[in-house]
Design an enzyme around this catalytic site. Sequence first.
Site, mmCIF file in Angstrom:
data_model
loop_
_atom_site.group_PDB
_atom_site.id
_atom_site.type_symbol
_atom_site.label_atom_id
_atom_site.label_comp_id
_atom_site.label_asym_id
_atom_site.label_seq_id
_atom_site.Cartn_x
_atom_site.Cartn_y
_atom_site.Cartn_z
ATOM 1 C CG LEU A 113 -29.826 -10.227 21.443
ATOM 2 C CD1 LEU A 113 -28.872 -11.321 20.951
ATOM 3 C CD2 LEU A 113 -30.618 -10.721 22.634
ATOM 4 C CG ASP A 114 -28.798 -5.370 26.849
ATOM 5 O OD1 ASP A 114 -29.552 -4.598 26.243
ATOM 6 O OD2 ASP A 114 -28.996 -5.765 28.007
ATOM 7 C CG PHE A 115 -21.890 -3.717 23.821
ATOM 8 C CD1 PHE A 115 -21.270 -3.662 22.589
ATOM 9 C CD2 PHE A 115 -21.093 -3.754 24.961
ATOM 10 C CE1 PHE A 115 -19.883 -3.650 22.479
ATOM 11 C CE2 PHE A 115 -19.708 -3.745 24.871
ATOM 12 C CZ PHE A 115 -19.110 -3.699 23.617
#
Length: 312
Positions: free
Chosen positions: A66-68
């Site tokens: 998952l993106d930051f």
Amino acid sequence: MEPGSVENLSIVYQSRDFLVVNKHWDVRIDSKTWRETLTLQKQLRHRFPELADPGTCYGFRFCHQLDFSTSGALCVALNKAAAGSAYRCFKERRVTKAYLALVRGHVQESRITISYAIGRNSTEGRTHTMCIEGTQGCENPKPSLTELVVLEHGLYAGDPVSKVLLQPLTGRTHQLRVHCSALSHPIVGDLTYGQASGQEDQPFRMMLHAFYLRIPTQAECVEACTPDPFVPTLDACWSPHTLVQPLDQLVQILRAARDPEPSEGDPGPCSPSTHLPGPGRPPPPPPRPPETEAQRASYLQWLSEWTLEPDN
């Protein structure tokens, strides 16, 4: 959902072989840099020190990324065999994922299939971003498909906003963010792909959340549905006024859908095992060629030492 800390890791699924955590926004999965004060890996080590595997790079085997800035469901395999079974599900396109998002503007269509091919942006100053085919500097665009279903229309800090359910049917980098931006409905709080405006610094986070996850391994079906963070009781800036599609109905569709058997093979990158109701789609592409020795070797390396890019 309060900001992340080492102590407040939320677990939404747990078995002998898997964990599914509800990742906080603005928290990296892992990092090799000393300056990262909080990562999901550190939260897991604090909560489950006995489950950390010293034979891996980060101590835990993350089944996907998952993106930051993205919150929500993220699966962790607790041993090498479990990691391998999850890998096969992703490889055979048998994983179901759905995201919630707040996007700018009122999306007029109730359902949209977004099919812009996505490639890496080679434009100076934008090389860390992705873009759609036809954009200047777009390199090596690949077929990409996202289903969008509108849930509600409303206002966020006085601006028109739509709450949507997004289902990525391919897995390109930043796919949902790029596809929403390409529709001229960027995700609220997305400073990379959002439209520049005086209100863009208003949100306290990017409004993208991994809501539902199902990984049907042969040993068990890993299924998790996280709490909806985009409700007025949690964020007073969000004020919905028109219900378009009840979220509960879509969750029932996702849960009731049949998982394809492993023997059915890979249905192709644009033919998912489970999809939300929507407009007609093009016929699936031809089957992929058999796995090569190089791909097999890559898979074995993937199992032997789990590594992810530090900035994911």
